[in-house]
Design a protein around this motif. Structure first.
Motif, PDB file in Angstrom:
ATOM      1  N   ALA A   1       0.957  -1.139  -0.059  1.00  0.00           N
ATOM      2  CA  ALA A   1      -0.155   0.079  -0.019  1.00  0.00           C
ATOM      3  C   ALA A   1       0.774   1.207   0.075  1.00  0.00           C
ATOM      4  O   ALA A   1       0.563   2.304  -0.270  1.00  0.00           O
TER       5      ALA A   1
ATOM      6  N   LYS B   1      -6.056   2.024  -0.333  1.00  0.00           N
ATOM      7  CA  LYS B   1      -5.677   3.016   0.713  1.00  0.00           C
ATOM      8  C   LYS B   1      -5.430   4.551   0.048  1.00  0.00           C
ATOM      9  O   LYS B   1      -5.806   5.612   0.428  1.00  0.00           O
ATOM     10  N   HIS B   2      -5.150   4.381  -1.291  1.00  0.00           N
ATOM     11  CA  HIS B   2      -4.882   5.884  -2.011  1.00  0.00           C
ATOM     12  C   HIS B   2      -5.518   5.996  -3.365  1.00  0.00           C
ATOM     13  O   HIS B   2      -5.319   6.879  -3.982  1.00  0.00           O
TER      14      HIS B   2
ATOM     15  N   HIS C   1      -9.584  -5.458   0.682  1.00  0.00           N
ATOM     16  CA  HIS C   1      -9.111  -4.470  -0.255  1.00  0.00           C
ATOM     17  C   HIS C   1      -9.660  -4.671  -1.348  1.00  0.00           C
ATOM     18  O   HIS C   1     -10.180  -3.508  -2.166  1.00  0.00           O
TER      19      HIS C   1
ATOM     20  N   GLU D   1     -11.990   1.302   5.433  1.00  0.00           N
ATOM     21  CA  GLU D   1     -12.027   1.116   6.962  1.00  0.00           C
ATOM     22  C   GLU D   1     -13.747   0.855   7.469  1.00  0.00           C
ATOM     23  O   GLU D   1     -13.752   0.642   8.703  1.00  0.00           O
TER      24      GLU D   1
END
Length: 440
Positions: A84, A112-113, A206, A223
């Motif tokens: 990540a 995540k990004h 993910h 999250e």
């Protein structure tokens, strides 16, 4: 003459090597699909001396993948490093910042990004493509992003991790324990030396975060995902599932509810008659429920060098031809911050296995606590051992025995409340096993 589309590959593991081999043998077809020749001009990896089955001397070697990302000779960076953060993130961000297209198979990075990187790609007018990040060779990203604009998706769910599906398949078919199957999966290369990321559900989470954004037009929110793995599944659970007409799968589920978008990863009982129940071994599957197409199920190889590389090459061809489209199917500014649906409000059927003391009144005590929580029981089964039956003329020994409950639709909160009371009553000898049921 049309200038070739120049590709640099960062990461030459199984997938990276397969990408080069596929491009070698399918070069003409890829050029036709993309409208221009595709040429790998640079590569970067940890070990230059490793034998990868082809001649590396025809490519420019970069010891530093960031140097590859900055090279003026590269139009598109293929990131196959993984992770990540760290180098993978720097390579992708650097390439996009310099106006280069990016193709990646990195689900952790996107989870995540993804929104920030998609925004950067929009700003620079380049593509960020990631078909290989979810379900290997299955074109589920393209399906959600390009094939279903006339549909309102209500739910998607799938088997998104081949390691877990292999382990559960072996446990069911051969009556093996989780530990035995995991050890075999590691020996065969299906599971890592540290399998936590796979077997505890994080890899699936993910991937689910990415699919949720595409399906519902929401911002990626990893999250918000409730996550459980498969390490607690016992052979008895699989045997009981079989007896009850179900099969256990680790599913990633995203669903519209009255309270928001519900995202969850956990072992799930699915009817044996369902399409997804037939998916065994390392194969992946994704089912999409939508208003126009009703139910659409995509099944295929979810991992492996050639399967994943096939998706990478498809992205390269699309990017080369200017057909990659918007990263998440719509501008980042239009992605909504969807309300999170708390797991406690989830409503559905449940399989509950309790290890109870084999004595009179225990089953009645359990049923009473369930009724107090407004939970209706579809069935209740008690399994007694042969040893217990010989100890007492009534077949009761006081020894721990399994008691299995199947509920009608109930909320997670009510199930947990009832189980807490049953535990405090001293009716169970071990923590309960709870598996949610996903009906068709």
């Amino acid at each position: 003459m049309i200038r070739p589309f120049r590709v640099g590959i960062a990461g030459l593991g199984t997938v990276g090597a397969s990408v080069i081999q596929i491009l070698d043998r399918q070069n003409r077809t890829v050029a036709q699909r993309g409208g221009r020749p595709v040429q790998v001009v640079g590569v970067s990896a940890r070990d230059r001396a490793k034998d990868r089955g082809f001649d590396l001397s025809r490519f420019t070697w970069f010891d530093d993948p960031l140097a590859l990302a900055r090279s003026e000779e590269v139009d598109c960076v293929v990131e196959l490093i993984g992770g990540a953060d760290g180098t993978a993130h720097e390579v992708v961000r650097t390439a996009l910042s310099l106006g280069k297209h990016v193709v990646t198979a990195n689900k952790a990075l996107l989870a995540k990004h993804g929104s920030a990187l998609a925004s950067l790609a929009e700003e620079k007018g380049v593509s960020l493509a990631f078909e290989a990040s979810v379900a290997g060779g299955i074109p589920v990203i393209k399906t959600l992003r390009e094939a279903l604009p006339g549909n309102r998706v209500s739910r998607l769910y799938g088997i998104l991790n081949g390691t877990c599906n292999y382990i559960l398949s072996r446990m069911e078919l051969e009556g093996l324990t989780f530990a035995e199957c995991l050890k075999d999966a590691q020996r065969l290369g299906y599971a890592e030396a540290d399998p936590t990321f796979d077997v505890e559900g994080f890899d699936t989470a993910h991937k689910l975060a990415i699919l949720t954004s595409l399906a519902f037009g929401s911002k990626i929110d990893a999250e918000a995902i409730y996550v459980e793995g498969i390490s607690s599944i016992a052979p008895l659970d699989l045997a009981m599932a079989h007896e009850l007409g179900f099969r256990i799968k680790l599913l990633g589920v995203a669903e519209r509810t009255e309270t928001g978008i519900e995202q969850r990863v956990h072992p799930t009982m699915v009817p044996k008659t369902s399409s997804i129940a037939q998916v065994m071994g390392v194969t992946n599957a994704v089912t999409i429920d939508a208003d126009a197409v009703k139910e659409l199920t995509l099944i295929g190889p979810g991992a492996g060098g050639d399967a994943t590389a096939s998706a990478v090459v498809a992205d390269i061809a699309d990017v080369a031809g200017g057909k990659a489209g918007t990263t998440f199917g719509r501008p980042v500014a239009d992605l909504e911050a969807a309300p999170r649906a708390p797991m406690q409000r989830h409503e559905g059927g449940y399989y509950i296995r309790l290890t109870v003391h084999d004595r009179p009144g225990v089953a009645a005590g359990v049923a009473t606590r369930m009724a107090e929580a407004d939970i209706s029981l579809e069935s209740i089964l008690q399994k007694r051992s042969e040893m217990a039956a010989t100890k007492d003329p009534h077949g009761r020994s006081g020894a721990p025995v399994p008691l299995v409950l199947i509920t009608y639709a109930a909320t997670e909160a009510s199930i947990r409340s009832a189980l807490d009371k049953i535990s405090r009553d001293g009716l169970i000898a071990e923590p309960p096993q709870v598996i949610r049921i996903e009906r068709e």
